[in-house]
Design a protein around this motif. Structure first.
Motif, PDB file in Angstrom:
ATOM      1  N   SER A 380       0.857  -1.186   0.000  1.00  0.00           N
ATOM      2  CA  SER A 380       0.000   0.000   0.000  1.00  0.00           C
ATOM      3  C   SER A 380       0.896   1.240   0.000  1.00  0.00           C
ATOM      4  O   SER A 380       1.515   1.573   1.022  1.00  0.00           O
ATOM      5  CB  SER A 380      -0.902  -0.010   1.239  1.00  0.00           C
ATOM      6  OG  SER A 380      -1.720   1.121   1.267  1.00  0.00           O
ATOM      7  N   GLN A 385      -4.374   3.422  -2.332  1.00  0.00           N
ATOM      8  CA  GLN A 385      -3.571   3.030  -3.483  1.00  0.00           C
ATOM      9  C   GLN A 385      -2.739   1.796  -3.119  1.00  0.00           C
ATOM     10  O   GLN A 385      -2.063   1.785  -2.088  1.00  0.00           O
ATOM     11  CB  GLN A 385      -2.637   4.153  -3.931  1.00  0.00           C
ATOM     12  CG  GLN A 385      -3.344   5.368  -4.496  1.00  0.00           C
ATOM     13  CD  GLN A 385      -2.371   6.307  -5.171  1.00  0.00           C
ATOM     14  OE1 GLN A 385      -1.579   5.900  -6.013  1.00  0.00           O
ATOM     15  NE2 GLN A 385      -2.423   7.579  -4.797  1.00  0.00           N
ATOM     16  N   ARG A 386      -2.792   0.812  -3.965  1.00  0.00           N
ATOM     17  CA  ARG A 386      -2.048  -0.420  -3.717  1.00  0.00           C
ATOM     18  C   ARG A 386      -1.424  -0.896  -5.024  1.00  0.00           C
ATOM     19  O   ARG A 386      -2.065  -0.880  -6.077  1.00  0.00           O
ATOM     20  CB  ARG A 386      -2.964  -1.498  -3.139  1.00  0.00           C
ATOM     21  CG  ARG A 386      -2.271  -2.836  -2.889  1.00  0.00           C
ATOM     22  CD  ARG A 386      -3.165  -3.784  -2.123  1.00  0.00           C
ATOM     23  NE  ARG A 386      -3.335  -3.349  -0.746  1.00  0.00           N
ATOM     24  CZ  ARG A 386      -2.505  -3.661   0.245  1.00  0.00           C
ATOM     25  NH1 ARG A 386      -1.430  -4.413  -0.006  1.00  0.00           N
ATOM     26  NH2 ARG A 386      -2.735  -3.241   1.475  1.00  0.00           N
ATOM     27  N   TRP A 415      -1.886  -2.037 -10.459  1.00  0.00           N
ATOM     28  CA  TRP A 415      -1.990  -0.851  -9.609  1.00  0.00           C
ATOM     29  C   TRP A 415      -3.470  -0.511  -9.477  1.00  0.00           C
ATOM     30  O   TRP A 415      -4.202  -0.439 -10.469  1.00  0.00           O
ATOM     31  CB  TRP A 415      -1.221   0.306 -10.245  1.00  0.00           C
ATOM     32  CG  TRP A 415      -1.376   1.636  -9.563  1.00  0.00           C
ATOM     33  CD1 TRP A 415      -1.181   1.923  -8.251  1.00  0.00           C
ATOM     34  CD2 TRP A 415      -1.768   2.866 -10.183  1.00  0.00           C
ATOM     35  NE1 TRP A 415      -1.407   3.243  -7.996  1.00  0.00           N
ATOM     36  CE2 TRP A 415      -1.775   3.856  -9.169  1.00  0.00           C
ATOM     37  CE3 TRP A 415      -2.100   3.234 -11.490  1.00  0.00           C
ATOM     38  CZ2 TRP A 415      -2.115   5.181  -9.415  1.00  0.00           C
ATOM     39  CZ3 TRP A 415      -2.435   4.559 -11.749  1.00  0.00           C
ATOM     40  CH2 TRP A 415      -2.432   5.514 -10.710  1.00  0.00           C
ATOM     41  N   ARG A 416      -3.912  -0.318  -8.237  1.00  0.00           N
ATOM     42  CA  ARG A 416      -5.320  -0.005  -8.014  1.00  0.00           C
ATOM     43  C   ARG A 416      -5.444   1.239  -7.147  1.00  0.00           C
ATOM     44  O   ARG A 416      -4.734   1.389  -6.142  1.00  0.00           O
ATOM     45  CB  ARG A 416      -6.054  -1.169  -7.339  1.00  0.00           C
ATOM     46  CG  ARG A 416      -7.539  -0.885  -7.142  1.00  0.00           C
ATOM     47  CD  ARG A 416      -8.334  -2.093  -6.721  1.00  0.00           C
ATOM     48  NE  ARG A 416      -9.752  -1.775  -6.658  1.00  0.00           N
ATOM     49  CZ  ARG A 416     -10.704  -2.644  -6.327  1.00  0.00           C
ATOM     50  NH1 ARG A 416     -10.366  -3.900  -6.053  1.00  0.00           N
ATOM     51  NH2 ARG A 416     -11.966  -2.273  -6.284  1.00  0.00           N
ATOM     52  N   VAL A 417      -6.362   2.107  -7.556  1.00  0.00           N
ATOM     53  CA  VAL A 417      -6.630   3.355  -6.842  1.00  0.00           C
ATOM     54  C   VAL A 417      -8.094   3.370  -6.440  1.00  0.00           C
ATOM     55  O   VAL A 417      -8.985   3.322  -7.296  1.00  0.00           O
ATOM     56  CB  VAL A 417      -6.312   4.585  -7.711  1.00  0.00           C
ATOM     57  CG1 VAL A 417      -6.618   5.868  -6.942  1.00  0.00           C
ATOM     58  CG2 VAL A 417      -4.862   4.563  -8.158  1.00  0.00           C
ATOM     59  N   THR A 418      -8.351   3.413  -5.130  1.00  0.00           N
ATOM     60  CA  THR A 418      -9.722   3.509  -4.624  1.00  0.00           C
ATOM     61  C   THR A 418      -9.896   4.686  -3.678  1.00  0.00           C
ATOM     62  O   THR A 418     -10.990   4.907  -3.168  1.00  0.00           O
ATOM     63  CB  THR A 418     -10.100   2.213  -3.881  1.00  0.00           C
ATOM     64  OG1 THR A 418      -9.170   1.991  -2.817  1.00  0.00           O
ATOM     65  CG2 THR A 418     -10.096   1.018  -4.820  1.00  0.00           C
ATOM     66  N   ASP A 424     -12.622   4.591  -9.280  1.00  0.00           N
ATOM     67  CA  ASP A 424     -11.983   3.293  -9.028  1.00  0.00           C
ATOM     68  C   ASP A 424     -11.172   2.970 -10.279  1.00  0.00           C
ATOM     69  O   ASP A 424     -11.732   2.816 -11.372  1.00  0.00           O
ATOM     70  CB  ASP A 424     -13.023   2.204  -8.758  1.00  0.00           C
ATOM     71  CG  ASP A 424     -12.380   0.868  -8.378  1.00  0.00           C
ATOM     72  OD1 ASP A 424     -11.136   0.760  -8.422  1.00  0.00           O
ATOM     73  OD2 ASP A 424     -13.112  -0.080  -8.047  1.00  0.00           O
ATOM     74  N   ARG A 426      -8.034   0.574 -12.036  1.00  0.00           N
ATOM     75  CA  ARG A 426      -7.173  -0.609 -11.964  1.00  0.00           C
ATOM     76  C   ARG A 426      -6.393  -0.740 -13.270  1.00  0.00           C
ATOM     77  O   ARG A 426      -6.982  -0.703 -14.357  1.00  0.00           O
ATOM     78  CB  ARG A 426      -7.999  -1.868 -11.729  1.00  0.00           C
ATOM     79  CG  ARG A 426      -8.405  -2.096 -10.285  1.00  0.00           C
ATOM     80  CD  ARG A 426      -9.422  -3.206 -10.155  1.00  0.00           C
ATOM     81  NE  ARG A 426     -10.762  -2.730 -10.423  1.00  0.00           N
ATOM     82  CZ  ARG A 426     -11.847  -3.511 -10.420  1.00  0.00           C
ATOM     83  NH1 ARG A 426     -11.714  -4.790 -10.197  1.00  0.00           N
ATOM     84  NH2 ARG A 426     -13.036  -3.006 -10.664  1.00  0.00           N
TER      85      ARG A 426
END
Length: 669
Positions: A380, A385-386, A415-418, A424, A426
């Protein structure tokens, strides 16, 4: 060991005959201010002893092609089905009855009962029919394993029917749990097949289907505060009553069909948790056997010609996951798979390369061993963000095949942004590279093949893939989504055959609550798959290049209107469109023909709540379907208008409009 489950089917039919249909909601929800009218919660509690819905649907189907039943679930004429989703609770005991258009061409029914958290027993019945064509024409009519020549053409239906019955029981007492499951599946009908005399003559036939598969699974597990272990067994028995096909009086070789076989596996698995580290492991020992007769040029062999085939399997897996620090999680695993072919090597009469002969050749047992190593990390990098990345290596060893060893190296990341309001995002990427040992060409693998040819599943290959998904909700009443993807397979050392393939496309979605009483959903997408093939580049005279272009598209729109819910009226409608196109070109000329299919589907439904529990409705469905395959040929044709020496089942394209009208009666408990 065999298990006959016909009593289960009879019991289910008896139980279902008194049920009435439904719409999968648990209670009579007020849909005036909610767009989740179709949502159901199987575990929700209620003070009522009976909750759910049940009902029937009655109507008429109008279609001159049974292919419409693949989507609309009914054939031409009277239509009747039962739907149910009922739950009965009584002093800790729970019974469920489920039916999904039971009585149609794709019906399902199940009954489940038991004591909550202790034991339950479930029985189900699933029946599916898949219609491919109802206008196949042939002078050959199947009678068991033989095809008998008729005096004139016979129109036959190509349909596959599957009937599956399942019974399952589960028990849990403190730290001990167990289960057992039996299933029986019968497949019947007819399908397209072909037979050849080994030279230039061939015929398409309506081959009969008569198969039965029985499965059994059982297991027992022990668990503690931070551990669990399970010992399980799986067995499968397959029987084919059509083990071979022959043309009476034609001198054609006998055609072998799927042989009887069985498989059995025993698995020991477990998991253990230690603080923030978790371990999982599994070992499976199995055996697959086939005791059947080889089919040769002169028919089914006997005595020493019998094939006693056996493949022993060993599979093992170990995985560890650990959170080593705040925001950082590590994973690692190893998978091992071994296929040991223990079939006796004997001499059998069989075909040789592109020629009919009585030569004897030995069967070739193929062994395969596969080991996969995987490692990944997830971190993270900021709130919401991860990022995650990993590496996989797959090592495969084979015996008596074109390539003894292949090594696959796979690198991937996402890469994912929430953490952003209303967004959202990805993003995924993958790169892989396959290499290995030199190709071998001998009698044990593939004699007569050009050494420049590389079989695509063994050849050196570099693959790249990327995918982006974005969803956005700019308003409380509006949400948008987009998914785009691209993939490239490059067969780097292949000079003949498949040298490159691309797969790319996009999907779009929109959900809009336009008014409090009116909601709209729109979706669509398109996909392209392009493949390139090449010939040996020896001289300009025999060089050729072939391209195949496949395309698939869909679009849909639907709405739900609840503005009249105070009067008990609800209206909804859906429309969808799908298209599929396949074109093949050689040296720029479309000599291999095109395939194209399109379908339009419309569903309009209105319901009226006569009382709080009783709902009546009217449902209309329409399908307009067209397909055209240039490779389809008449049963007989003039020389020069088709392949030499081929008799077909006729032109099996579809062109129809189908209409289904159903009146529904629903009771909500």
């Amino acid at each position: 060991m065999k298990f006959k489950l016909s009593l289960i089917t009879l019991a289910l039919a008896t139980c279902s005959s008194g049920a009435f249909a439904f719409d999968f909601g648990v209670t009579s929800a007020n849909t005036q201010s909610s767009t989740n009218a179709k949502w159901a919660c199987k575990k929700c509690t209620s003070k009522k002893s009976v909750i759910g819905q049940a009902g029937v649907e009655l109507g008429s189907m109008n279609s001159d092609d049974d292919h419409a039943a693949n989507n609309l679930k009914y054939t031409d004429g009277f239509a009747a089905g039962v739907n149910a989703d009922l739950v009965y609770n009584n002093k800790g005991y729970r019974t469920e009855v489920v039916a999904d258009q039971l009585g149609s061409e794709q019906g399902y029914g199940a009954v489940k009962t038991g004591r909550l958290g202790v034991w339950n027993v479930e029985a189900s019945f699933d029946e599916k029919r898949r219609y491919n064509a109802d206008n196949a024409e042939s002078i050959w009519l199947a009678d068991g394993n033989s095809l008998i020549e008729q005096d004139e053409m016979v129109t036959q239906q190509l349909v596959k029917e599957r009937k599956k019955s399942v019974i399952e029981a589960k028990l849990k007492l403190d730290n001990v749990a167990s289960y057992i499951r039996f299933s029986n599946e019968d497949k019947t009908g007819k399908q397209t097949s072909s037979m050849t005399n080994g030279s230039i003559k061939a015929i398409n036939i309506a081959a009969p289907i008569d198969m039965q598969t029985q499965n059994m699974a059982a297991g027992i597990s022990l668990s503690g505060q931070n551990w669990l272990t399970e010992l399980s067994y799986k067995g499968s028995w397959f029987e084919n009553d059509i083990d071979s096909l022959q043309l009476n009086g034609m001198g054609y070789p006998v055609s072998s069909q799927a042989p009887d076989n069985q498989s059995q596996f025993v698995t020991l698995s477990g998991r253990y948790s230690l603080s923030r580290t978790h371990f999982n492991g599994r070992v499976t020992q199995g055996s697959m056997t086939q005791d059947a007769d080889y089919v040769t040029l002169t028919g089914v062999t006997s005595g020493p010609g019998n094939a006693d085939t056996q493949v022993d399997t060993l599979d093992a897996n170990f995985k560890v996951t650990s959170t080593v620090m705040s925001g950082l999680r590590l994973r690692a695993s190893i998978d091992y798979s071994d296929r040991d072919n223990r079939t006796d090597v004997r001499m059998y009469e069989q075909y040789t390369y592109d020629d009919l002969s009585g030569d004897f050749q030995a069967n070739t047992p193929l062994d395969t061993t596969r080991t996969a190593y995987k490692a990944s990390a997830s971190y993270s990098i900021a709130k919401g963000q991860r990022i995650e990345a990993g590496y996989d290596r797959i090592e495969t060893e084979r015996t008596n095949q074109d390539r003894e060893e292949t090594d696959d190296n796979i690198f991937w990341a996402q890469w994912r942004v929430t953490g952003l309001d209303m967004w959202d995002i990805r993003l995924k990427g993958l790169y892989s590279d396959r290499g290995g040992s030199e190709f071998v060409y001998d009698q044990l693998s593939e004699s007569g093949e050009n050494t420049l040819m590389r079989k695509y599943y063994l050849a050196d290959k570099r693959s790249s893939k990327a995918e982006l998904f974005v969803s956005h909700a700019p308003l409380d009443t509006l949400s948008l989504s987009f998914r785009g993807y691209y993939g490239l397979d490059d067969y780097t050392n292949t000079e003949i055959g498949l040298v490159e393939s691309k797969d790319y496309g996009y999907d779009l979605g929109l959900s809009w609550q336009a008014l409090q009483e009116f909601s709209v959903n729109i979706d669509g997408g398109y996909q392209w798959i392009d493949s390139n093939q090449a010939s040996a580049q020896t001289t300009n005279l025999d060089m050729w290049q072939a391209d195949t272009e496949d395309q698939f598209g869909f679009a849909g729109i639907g709405f739900n209107y609840t503005g009249l819910s105070e009067k008990g009226i609800n209206i909804s409608a859906d429309y969808s469109y799908a298209i599929s196109i396949s074109d093949s070109y050689s040296n720029g000329y479309n000599v291999l023909g095109d395939y194209e299919s399109t379908s339009h589907n419309v569903t309009v439904q209105a319901t009226y709540a006569m009382t709080e529990q009783t709902v009546v409705g009217l449902k209309y469905q329409f399908e307009r379907y067209r397909d055209s395959d240039d490779t389809q040929l008449p049963t007989y044709y003039y020389p020069g208008t088709g392949p030499t020496g081929l008799n077909t089942l006729g032109v099996l394209n579809h062109d129809y409009d189908a209409h289904l009208i159903l009146a529904t009666l629903q009771y909500r408990f």
